[in-house]
Write a protein that holds these residues in place. Structure first.
Motif, PDB file in Angstrom:
ATOM      1  N   LYS A 294     -11.883  -7.586   0.322  1.00 13.58           N
ATOM      2  CA  LYS A 294     -10.495  -7.122   0.227  1.00 13.58           C
ATOM      3  C   LYS A 294     -10.004  -7.275  -1.207  1.00 13.58           C
ATOM      4  O   LYS A 294      -9.956  -8.393  -1.729  1.00 13.58           O
ATOM      5  CB  LYS A 294      -9.610  -7.942   1.172  1.00 13.58           C
ATOM      6  CG  LYS A 294      -8.137  -7.591   1.126  1.00 13.58           C
ATOM      7  CD  LYS A 294      -7.370  -8.335   2.223  1.00 13.58           C
ATOM      8  CE  LYS A 294      -5.916  -7.933   2.311  1.00 13.58           C
ATOM      9  NZ  LYS A 294      -5.079  -8.520   1.285  1.00 13.58           N
ATOM     10  N   GLY A 295      -9.648  -6.137  -1.810  1.00 11.90           N
ATOM     11  CA  GLY A 295      -9.136  -6.195  -3.171  1.00 11.90           C
ATOM     12  C   GLY A 295      -9.931  -5.358  -4.153  1.00 11.90           C
ATOM     13  O   GLY A 295      -9.768  -5.497  -5.363  1.00 11.90           O
ATOM     14  N   ILE A 296     -10.750  -4.464  -3.641  1.00  9.72           N
ATOM     15  CA  ILE A 296     -11.515  -3.563  -4.518  1.00  9.72           C
ATOM     16  C   ILE A 296     -10.564  -2.473  -5.020  1.00  9.72           C
ATOM     17  O   ILE A 296      -9.833  -1.865  -4.236  1.00  9.72           O
ATOM     18  CB  ILE A 296     -12.689  -2.914  -3.746  1.00  9.72           C
ATOM     19  CG1 ILE A 296     -13.662  -3.984  -3.239  1.00  9.72           C
ATOM     20  CG2 ILE A 296     -13.371  -1.827  -4.579  1.00  9.72           C
ATOM     21  CD1 ILE A 296     -14.706  -4.451  -4.202  1.00  9.72           C
ATOM     22  N   PHE A 314     -12.423  -2.805   1.009  1.00  9.46           N
ATOM     23  CA  PHE A 314     -10.986  -2.767   1.311  1.00  9.46           C
ATOM     24  C   PHE A 314     -10.245  -2.505  -0.002  1.00  9.46           C
ATOM     25  O   PHE A 314     -10.151  -3.383  -0.864  1.00  9.46           O
ATOM     26  CB  PHE A 314     -10.601  -4.120   1.914  1.00  9.46           C
ATOM     27  CG  PHE A 314      -9.240  -4.191   2.570  1.00  9.46           C
ATOM     28  CD1 PHE A 314      -8.215  -3.303   2.238  1.00  9.46           C
ATOM     29  CD2 PHE A 314      -8.970  -5.161   3.526  1.00  9.46           C
ATOM     30  CE1 PHE A 314      -6.971  -3.388   2.838  1.00  9.46           C
ATOM     31  CE2 PHE A 314      -7.730  -5.255   4.134  1.00  9.46           C
ATOM     32  CZ  PHE A 314      -6.736  -4.373   3.787  1.00  9.46           C
ATOM     33  N   VAL A 315      -9.743  -1.272  -0.142  1.00 10.46           N
ATOM     34  CA  VAL A 315      -8.992  -0.898  -1.343  1.00 10.46           C
ATOM     35  C   VAL A 315      -7.603  -1.533  -1.235  1.00 10.46           C
ATOM     36  O   VAL A 315      -6.795  -1.158  -0.381  1.00 10.46           O
ATOM     37  CB  VAL A 315      -8.866   0.640  -1.464  1.00 10.46           C
ATOM     38  CG1 VAL A 315      -8.065   1.000  -2.722  1.00 10.46           C
ATOM     39  CG2 VAL A 315     -10.241   1.285  -1.490  1.00 10.46           C
ATOM     40  N   SER A 316      -7.361  -2.509  -2.087  1.00  9.25           N
ATOM     41  CA  SER A 316      -6.105  -3.263  -1.996  1.00  9.25           C
ATOM     42  C   SER A 316      -5.817  -3.935  -3.329  1.00  9.25           C
ATOM     43  O   SER A 316      -6.734  -4.329  -4.044  1.00  9.25           O
ATOM     44  CB  SER A 316      -6.225  -4.339  -0.894  1.00  9.25           C
ATOM     45  OG  SER A 316      -5.064  -5.144  -0.845  1.00  9.25           O
ATOM     46  N   ASN A 317      -4.539  -4.045  -3.655  1.00  7.57           N
ATOM     47  CA  ASN A 317      -4.141  -4.871  -4.805  1.00  7.57           C
ATOM     48  C   ASN A 317      -3.162  -5.951  -4.332  1.00  7.57           C
ATOM     49  O   ASN A 317      -2.248  -6.322  -5.039  1.00  7.57           O
ATOM     50  CB  ASN A 317      -3.544  -4.011  -5.927  1.00  7.57           C
ATOM     51  CG  ASN A 317      -2.463  -3.073  -5.424  1.00  7.57           C
ATOM     52  OD1 ASN A 317      -1.761  -3.382  -4.460  1.00  7.57           O
ATOM     53  ND2 ASN A 317      -2.314  -1.926  -6.064  1.00  7.57           N
ATOM     54  N   VAL A 327      -1.476   0.421 -11.138  1.00  2.67           N
ATOM     55  CA  VAL A 327      -2.416   1.343 -10.463  1.00  2.67           C
ATOM     56  C   VAL A 327      -2.265   1.167  -8.955  1.00  2.67           C
ATOM     57  O   VAL A 327      -2.476   0.079  -8.420  1.00  2.67           O
ATOM     58  CB  VAL A 327      -3.877   1.040 -10.871  1.00  2.67           C
ATOM     59  CG1 VAL A 327      -4.815   2.042 -10.221  1.00  2.67           C
ATOM     60  CG2 VAL A 327      -4.017   1.069 -12.379  1.00  2.67           C
ATOM     61  N   SER A 328      -1.913   2.255  -8.286  1.00  3.21           N
ATOM     62  CA  SER A 328      -1.707   2.173  -6.846  1.00  3.21           C
ATOM     63  C   SER A 328      -3.027   2.275  -6.100  1.00  3.21           C
ATOM     64  O   SER A 328      -4.021   2.802  -6.627  1.00  3.21           O
ATOM     65  CB  SER A 328      -0.798   3.318  -6.388  1.00  3.21           C
ATOM     66  OG  SER A 328      -1.476   4.554  -6.571  1.00  3.21           O
ATOM     67  N   ALA A 345     -17.487   1.080   5.573  1.00  2.00           N
ATOM     68  CA  ALA A 345     -16.127   1.487   5.954  1.00  2.00           C
ATOM     69  C   ALA A 345     -15.233   1.318   4.734  1.00  2.00           C
ATOM     70  O   ALA A 345     -15.455   0.419   3.920  1.00  2.00           O
ATOM     71  CB  ALA A 345     -15.633   0.617   7.099  1.00  2.00           C
ATOM     72  N   VAL A 346     -14.234   2.190   4.607  1.00  2.00           N
ATOM     73  CA  VAL A 346     -13.277   2.032   3.501  1.00  2.00           C
ATOM     74  C   VAL A 346     -11.880   1.818   4.102  1.00  2.00           C
ATOM     75  O   VAL A 346     -11.359   2.695   4.788  1.00  2.00           O
ATOM     76  CB  VAL A 346     -13.270   3.268   2.571  1.00  2.00           C
ATOM     77  CG1 VAL A 346     -12.237   3.073   1.460  1.00  2.00           C
ATOM     78  CG2 VAL A 346     -14.652   3.497   1.962  1.00  2.00           C
ATOM     79  N   LEU A 347     -11.325   0.647   3.868  1.00  2.00           N
ATOM     80  CA  LEU A 347      -9.989   0.324   4.359  1.00  2.00           C
ATOM     81  C   LEU A 347      -9.022   0.390   3.191  1.00  2.00           C
ATOM     82  O   LEU A 347      -9.429   0.261   2.031  1.00  2.00           O
ATOM     83  CB  LEU A 347      -9.968  -1.074   4.970  1.00  2.00           C
ATOM     84  CG  LEU A 347     -11.118  -1.420   5.922  1.00  2.00           C
ATOM     85  CD1 LEU A 347     -10.985  -2.841   6.439  1.00  2.00           C
ATOM     86  CD2 LEU A 347     -11.153  -0.453   7.088  1.00  2.00           C
ATOM     87  N   LEU A 348      -7.753   0.603   3.498  1.00  2.00           N
ATOM     88  CA  LEU A 348      -6.745   0.678   2.428  1.00  2.00           C
ATOM     89  C   LEU A 348      -5.451   0.038   2.901  1.00  2.00           C
ATOM     90  O   LEU A 348      -5.075   0.172   4.061  1.00  2.00           O
ATOM     91  CB  LEU A 348      -6.489   2.138   2.049  1.00  2.00           C
ATOM     92  CG  LEU A 348      -5.309   2.368   1.075  1.00  2.00           C
ATOM     93  CD1 LEU A 348      -5.709   3.310  -0.062  1.00  2.00           C
ATOM     94  CD2 LEU A 348      -4.065   2.904   1.774  1.00  2.00           C
TER      95      LEU A 348
END
Ligand SMILES: Cc1cc2nc3c(=O)[nH]c(=O)nc-3n(C[C@H](O)[C@H](O)[C@H](O)COP(=O)(O)O)c2cc1C
Length: 421
Positions: A294-296, A314-317, A327-328, A345-348
């Motif tokens: 989580k946090g890529i 997991f695309v997250s900031n 950057v969003s 899997a790609v989560l956001l």
């Protein structure tokens, strides 16, 4: 500027007054106008929630009408009604802890605003339309009734005394995925008759602590480990600190765990996270649980995650709470999806507030999307029922988006429908 030229603030006030007068004169809206006027000395959502960016001329109308705060979850027309109800109920210090981003909150704002820079092109004449079953989603082998999940956050207790239990019950009752810190898994399982959230964890410098935590999660029955990797060093949560200073009470007076990952009383939050990909290899060798990072935020890290055998990227900031580089998550999603190339899997998460946001992210290649702050709003306003309403609204809006997009299933949403505005 000549002295007769009204300032933006004067223009806004005049336009607001005109609008209220118009409403008061209208038989249809008279009741609402009076409650809006009555409440107008209080918080307006624009002021109270600088991060609910709903742009356009309609915003003023929308916000005035919202001043007639809802009295029950069923009255909420969208998540922002619930946000306002929570804003009125929750102490400023708690609100600050939840709402804050880092530094100037640029990333926080970008997460939300960038959804409005993405358009979804509808298709017509495509035959059968979506049903609620169309929202069913498999995420890393587990079936859920929608692709919308509850992100792991440390704020549940501050928003409702019974927050952790209420959140677990609401996500279980609506059959949505919940991610939760390992320490809370057992209680969540008890509250829900055995539903086990995915296990979130911040890795620790001492390996034994990691190994023990993974073992604990496995013993409870967790199938997926979510390692949060986006809080690397120090960060400044100025908005949280400012709101805290405006509220003299101590956290401990209303809930027993301090907020903020530290003592909850400082603008500087620190964590030391100097791990590398060998660490991920070690984690993979240690646990049988599937692994999500989580946090890529970059395609390079997405590709490396795949190389190191990660099951979910997991695309997250951190909801704009890590770096404030502006950057969003939604803007980086396509590049990460391309780098992952179907191998994980790609989560956001970050800024998902409406069903159209869910639909856009799914069209851009997300497997599922998470919400953090909105479930706090649900808890802070109406407890478990509020959280249920948050999920129900998002699901209904997502279904409507599928209808209008001409998509019978989530898979019919495709990158070909996306336009950069
Ligand atoms: C109050 C609060 C506490 C959070 N605590 C954690 C945490 O302990 N671990 C974690 O991985 N993410 C944490 N997050 C980040 C969320 O999991 C999630 O990435 C983020 O809230 C999503 O953005 P959104 O709030 O715009 O929906 C927290 C977020 C908030 C708002």
């Amino acid at each position: 500027m000549s002295s007769s030229t009204p300032s933006p603030l004067e223009r806004k006030t005049a336009s607001r007054r005109r609008f209220l007068n118009y409403l008061a004169a209208s038989p249809v809206f008279a009741g609402m106008a009076h409650s809006a006027l009555a409440a107008s000395g209080g918080l307006s959502p624009t002021d109270a929630s600088p991060f609910s960016i709903e742009e356009g001329d309609l915003r003023i109308w929308d916000n005035e009408l919202r001043n007639a705060a809802i009295k029950s979850p069923a009255e909420a027309l969208d998540l922002f009604d619930i946000e306002l109800a929570a804003r009125r109920a929750v102490a400023p210090a708690h609100w600050g802890f939840m709402t804050t981003g880092t530094d100037a909150n640029m990333t926080l704002r970008a997460n939300r605003a960038d959804f409005q820079k993405v358009g979804l092109v509808p298709r017509r004449m495509r035959g059968p339309i979506a049903t609620t079953d169309s929202l069913k989603t498999t995420i890393l082998g587990q079936q859920f009734d929608s692709p919308i999940f509850a992100c792991p956050c440390g704020g549940a207790k501050a928003f409702d005394n019974n927050g952790p239990e209420a959140l677990a019950k609401a996500t279980a009752a609506t059959n949505n995925l919940q991610m939760l810190a390992i320490g809370g898994l057992e209680d969540a399982a008890k509250a829900t008759g055995g539903k086990i959230p995915w296990a979130q964890f911040y890795c620790q410098p001492d390996w034994d602590t990691n190994a023990k935590a993974f073992k604990k999660a496995e013993d409870v029955g967790a199938k997926v480990l979510v390692l949060t990797i986006d809080i690397i060093g120090m960060r400044k949560v100025a908005t949280a600190e400012r709101l805290r200073r405006s509220d003299g009470r101590k956290c401990i007076e209303c809930h027993d765990t301090p907020m903020g990952g530290g003592n909850g009383t400082s603008a500087i939050l620190a964590m030391k996270h100097d791990y590398d990909w060998d660490f991920i290899r070690r984690v993979k060798d240690t646990t049988k649980m599937k692994l999500v990072l989580k946090g890529i935020m970059s395609p390079e890290d997405g590709a490396l995650a795949v190389k190191y055998g990660v099951d979910g990227v997991f695309v997250s900031n951190h909801g704009g709470r890590s770096e404030d580089f502006g950057v969003s998550t939604i803007s980086m999603l396509p590049e990460v999806v391309k780098a992952v190339n179907g191998k994980a899997a790609v989560l956001l998460d970050g800024g998902i507030r409406r069903g159209v946001d869910v639909a856009k992210a799914m069209a851009m290649g997300a497997t599922a999307v998470g919400i953090g702050r909105p479930w706090h709003w649900g808890l802070g306003s109406f407890g478990e029922a509020g959280v249920r309403r948050v999920f129900e609204l998002l699901r209904t809006e997502t279904l409507f988006a599928l209808h209008q997009a001409g998509a019978a299933t989530l898979k019919d949403l495709s990158p070909a429908m996306i336009r950069r505005l």
